[in-house]
Design a protein around this motif. Sequence first.
Motif, PDB file in Angstrom:
ATOM      1  N   HIS A  36       0.841  -1.204   0.000  1.00  0.00           N
ATOM      2  CA  HIS A  36       0.000   0.000   0.000  1.00  0.00           C
ATOM      3  C   HIS A  36       0.870   1.245   0.000  1.00  0.00           C
ATOM      4  N   GLN A  75      -2.696   5.714  -0.308  1.00  0.00           N
ATOM      5  CA  GLN A  75      -4.113   5.314  -0.370  1.00  0.00           C
ATOM      6  C   GLN A  75      -4.442   4.410  -1.551  1.00  0.00           C
ATOM      7  N   HIS A  76      -3.456   3.664  -2.032  1.00  0.00           N
ATOM      8  CA  HIS A  76      -3.667   2.718  -3.139  1.00  0.00           C
ATOM      9  C   HIS A  76      -2.894   1.427  -2.878  1.00  0.00           C
ATOM     10  N   PRO A 117      -2.647   1.168  -9.932  1.00  0.00           N
ATOM     11  CA  PRO A 117      -2.910   1.042  -8.497  1.00  0.00           C
ATOM     12  C   PRO A 117      -4.413   1.174  -8.196  1.00  0.00           C
ATOM     13  N   VAL A 118      -4.860   0.430  -7.193  1.00  0.00           N
ATOM     14  CA  VAL A 118      -6.280   0.406  -6.835  1.00  0.00           C
ATOM     15  C   VAL A 118      -6.491   1.197  -5.546  1.00  0.00           C
ATOM     16  N   SER A 119      -7.356   2.203  -5.619  1.00  0.00           N
ATOM     17  CA  SER A 119      -7.630   3.077  -4.481  1.00  0.00           C
ATOM     18  C   SER A 119      -8.326   2.316  -3.352  1.00  0.00           C
ATOM     19  N   THR A 120      -7.919   2.597  -2.116  1.00  0.00           N
ATOM     20  CA  THR A 120      -8.584   1.981  -0.967  1.00  0.00           C
ATOM     21  C   THR A 120     -10.051   2.415  -0.900  1.00  0.00           C
TER      22      THR A 120
END
Length: 168
Positions: free
Chosen positions: A57, A60-61, A103-106
Amino acid sequence: MMKRVFWVNVNSSYKEVVDGSFLWAPKLGVRKDGVNFKRPGWEQLKKVSPGDIVFMHRKQHIVGVATAASAMYDSEIPGTRKPTNPDYLGNKIDISIRLLQTPVSTEEFKDNFILNYNKQCTPLLFNKENNVTQSYLYEIPFAAAFYLSDALGSQFPASILSALKNDD
């Protein structure tokens, strides 16, 4: 033996982690008054075994998924850091990293994660403000790996998913 699943915050150490393929944490911190202390997030490295999965992480991703390639071992401070103490020893594990292309946002998964898995994380992954807690390494429940693999979709490494399912 069942794999464990971890989450690591690699904000300031991102380049070091990716370039060196390792996670490192000090054995002890030293406060300004000279008193030594341990942080729970640093202590988690002791639990990692080869084959364990680590979600990476940053900002925030989720930016990558790693597999532990070694158990923890003693290590001097990485050369990329300025030691505050010449005898600065730490704990290190070697990892194999698969970075995500996107990247995948939280934000995309945190509400369900908090509802279903947060109370089982050591330490708690999301804080009272529903933001990722600023610690280093967390153990998260095995079931959360499947949830996060769904959140990452086709970017989740197939080999890691296959290993997870075989351990299920």
